[in-house]
Write a protein that holds these residues in place. Structure first.
Motif, PDB file in Angstrom:
ATOM      1  N   ASP A 132      66.364  20.829  14.314  1.00 54.67           N
ATOM      2  CA  ASP A 132      67.537  20.547  13.488  1.00 54.67           C
ATOM      3  C   ASP A 132      68.072  19.176  13.866  1.00 54.67           C
ATOM      4  O   ASP A 132      68.664  18.999  14.943  1.00 54.67           O
ATOM      5  CB  ASP A 132      68.623  21.609  13.695  1.00 54.67           C
ATOM      6  N   TYR A 169      67.152  32.071   8.583  1.00 53.08           N
ATOM      7  CA  TYR A 169      68.261  31.737   9.484  1.00 53.08           C
ATOM      8  C   TYR A 169      68.888  32.973  10.118  1.00 53.08           C
ATOM      9  O   TYR A 169      68.785  34.075   9.584  1.00 53.08           O
ATOM     10  CB  TYR A 169      69.382  31.037   8.700  1.00 53.08           C
ATOM     11  N   LYS A 190      67.687  36.386  10.473  1.00 56.23           N
ATOM     12  CA  LYS A 190      66.807  36.305   9.312  1.00 56.23           C
ATOM     13  C   LYS A 190      66.794  37.560   8.421  1.00 56.23           C
ATOM     14  O   LYS A 190      65.736  38.167   8.199  1.00 56.23           O
ATOM     15  CB  LYS A 190      65.386  35.974   9.780  1.00 56.23           C
ATOM     16  N   GLY A 204      70.855  24.990  14.633  1.00 51.39           N
ATOM     17  CA  GLY A 204      70.466  25.003  16.052  1.00 51.39           C
ATOM     18  C   GLY A 204      71.347  24.248  17.032  1.00 51.39           C
ATOM     19  O   GLY A 204      70.891  23.355  17.751  1.00 51.39           O
ATOM     20  N   LYS A 224      60.209  39.249  14.574  1.00 50.00           N
ATOM     21  CA  LYS A 224      58.904  38.698  14.995  1.00 50.00           C
ATOM     22  C   LYS A 224      58.516  39.121  16.408  1.00 50.00           C
ATOM     23  O   LYS A 224      57.716  38.459  17.069  1.00 50.00           O
ATOM     24  CB  LYS A 224      58.927  37.166  14.922  1.00 50.00           C
ATOM     25  N   ARG A 251      72.288  18.108   7.877  1.00 48.23           N
ATOM     26  CA  ARG A 251      71.232  18.607   8.755  1.00 48.23           C
ATOM     27  C   ARG A 251      69.884  18.462   8.068  1.00 48.23           C
ATOM     28  O   ARG A 251      69.733  18.787   6.888  1.00 48.23           O
ATOM     29  CB  ARG A 251      71.445  20.078   9.068  1.00 48.23           C
TER      30      ARG A 251
END
Ligand code: G1P
Length: 286
Positions: A132, A169, A190, A204, A224, A251
């Motif tokens: 970011d 996000y 997310k 971030g 994940k 960003r």
């Protein structure tokens, strides 16, 4: 207590940039004339941070060499009378007090941050994700540090994102407190658009109290199969306040090939030396 230390995470494989990242850290990809990681280091230093803790991993040596001093190069530049370049190289090597720690397993962002526990110690710290890249008048972290000084709570950076992007996000459930400032009621990593509690996505940049480490230690793997800082903050919520700040600035997501390309173009177009010619070149292409 003043925030003196910043953690910059650079331990990931950068799979989105394969095959390039097979033998080169993605953090060393150029944004115009500097590697991506230098923008995060500059933001931290420009925000008053005194020490940087850089989380690296196998294959990331180029980052350490980059911020180190090279007497050979300096000698060569001196011999050639390249005084301007020489000055730049010395300034780069003196730019920051950086220590490095290796993340030996790829277990996620939360795990990367947990790796720095001993180095951070019992004090608040900032965390910057170098993907970011934030272009702003006042460094984004500096804006957040101002909020931290006032509230002494955890502060995370957020921005409005489009609904279909929630899957990329951490998303917060906000309670508005003041202009650009929210109390975080909950946060989720997310989520699908229908499950997202708002359109405020986490960017971030984090300022974290030392209690985050105890929370990370007991955070089970989440999205994940990775240990997520978002989940650790959710755990912390029962005991501590977490604030979210909608920073001023633009960003760029330099963490994907397209995002990286866009970031290069956006920053290059603003660049006084190359901007005008690039603009002309691009309009010729369209
Ligand atoms: C990480 C965080 C996520 C945050 C994002 C910001 O995800 O887990 O909550 O919104 O950074 O860039 P990543 O992009 O590393 O998958």
């Amino acid at each position: 207590m003043k925030v003196r230390k910043a953690v910059i995470t650079a331990g990931g494989w950068g799979t989105r940039f394969l095959p390039l990242t097979k033998s080169q850290p993605k953090e060393m990809l150029p944004l115009i004339d500097k590697p991506i990681i230098q923008y995060a280091v500059a933001e931290a230093i420009g925000s008053g941070i005194e020490q940087i803790i850089l989380v690296t991993a196998l294959g990331k040596n180029a980052i350490e060499d980059y911020f180190d001093r090279s007497f050979e190069l300096e000698y060569l530049l001196e011999q050639k009378g390249e005084t301007k370049l020489l000055k730049r190289m010395r300034a780069l090597a003196n730019m920051a007090d950086i220590c490095y720690i290796r993340q030996k397993e790829q277990r996620g962002l939360g795990h990367a941050i947990l790796t720095t526990r001993e180095l951070v110690g019992e004090e608040p710290c900032a965390v910057l994700l170098p993907d970011d890249v934030i272009d702003s008048k006042t460094p984004a972290l500096k804006q957040m540090l101002k909020v931290y000084e006032e509230h002494k709570s955890n502060v995370i950076a957020v921005e409005r994102i489009s609904r279909q992007d929630t899957v990329s996000y951490g998303i917060i459930e906000p309670e508005p407190l003041a202009d650009r400032l929210y109390r975080v009621l909950s946060l989720v990593e997310k989520p699908e658009p229908d499950d997202a509690p708002s359109d405020l996505g986490i960017v971030g940049r984090y300022i974290l109290t030392p209690e985050i480490f105890a929370a990370l230690k007991v955070t089970p793997p989440g999205k994940k199969g990775e240990i997520q800082i978002t989940d650790a903050l959710q755990l912390l919520l029962g005991r501590q306040e977490v604030l979210a700040y909608e920073f001023e600035g633009i960003r760029h997501d330099a963490g994907t090939p397209l995002g990286w390309l866009k970031a290069n173009l956006a920053l290059a177009l603003k660049h006084p030396e190359i901007g005008p010619e690039l603009k002309e070149y691009l309009s010729g292409l369209l």
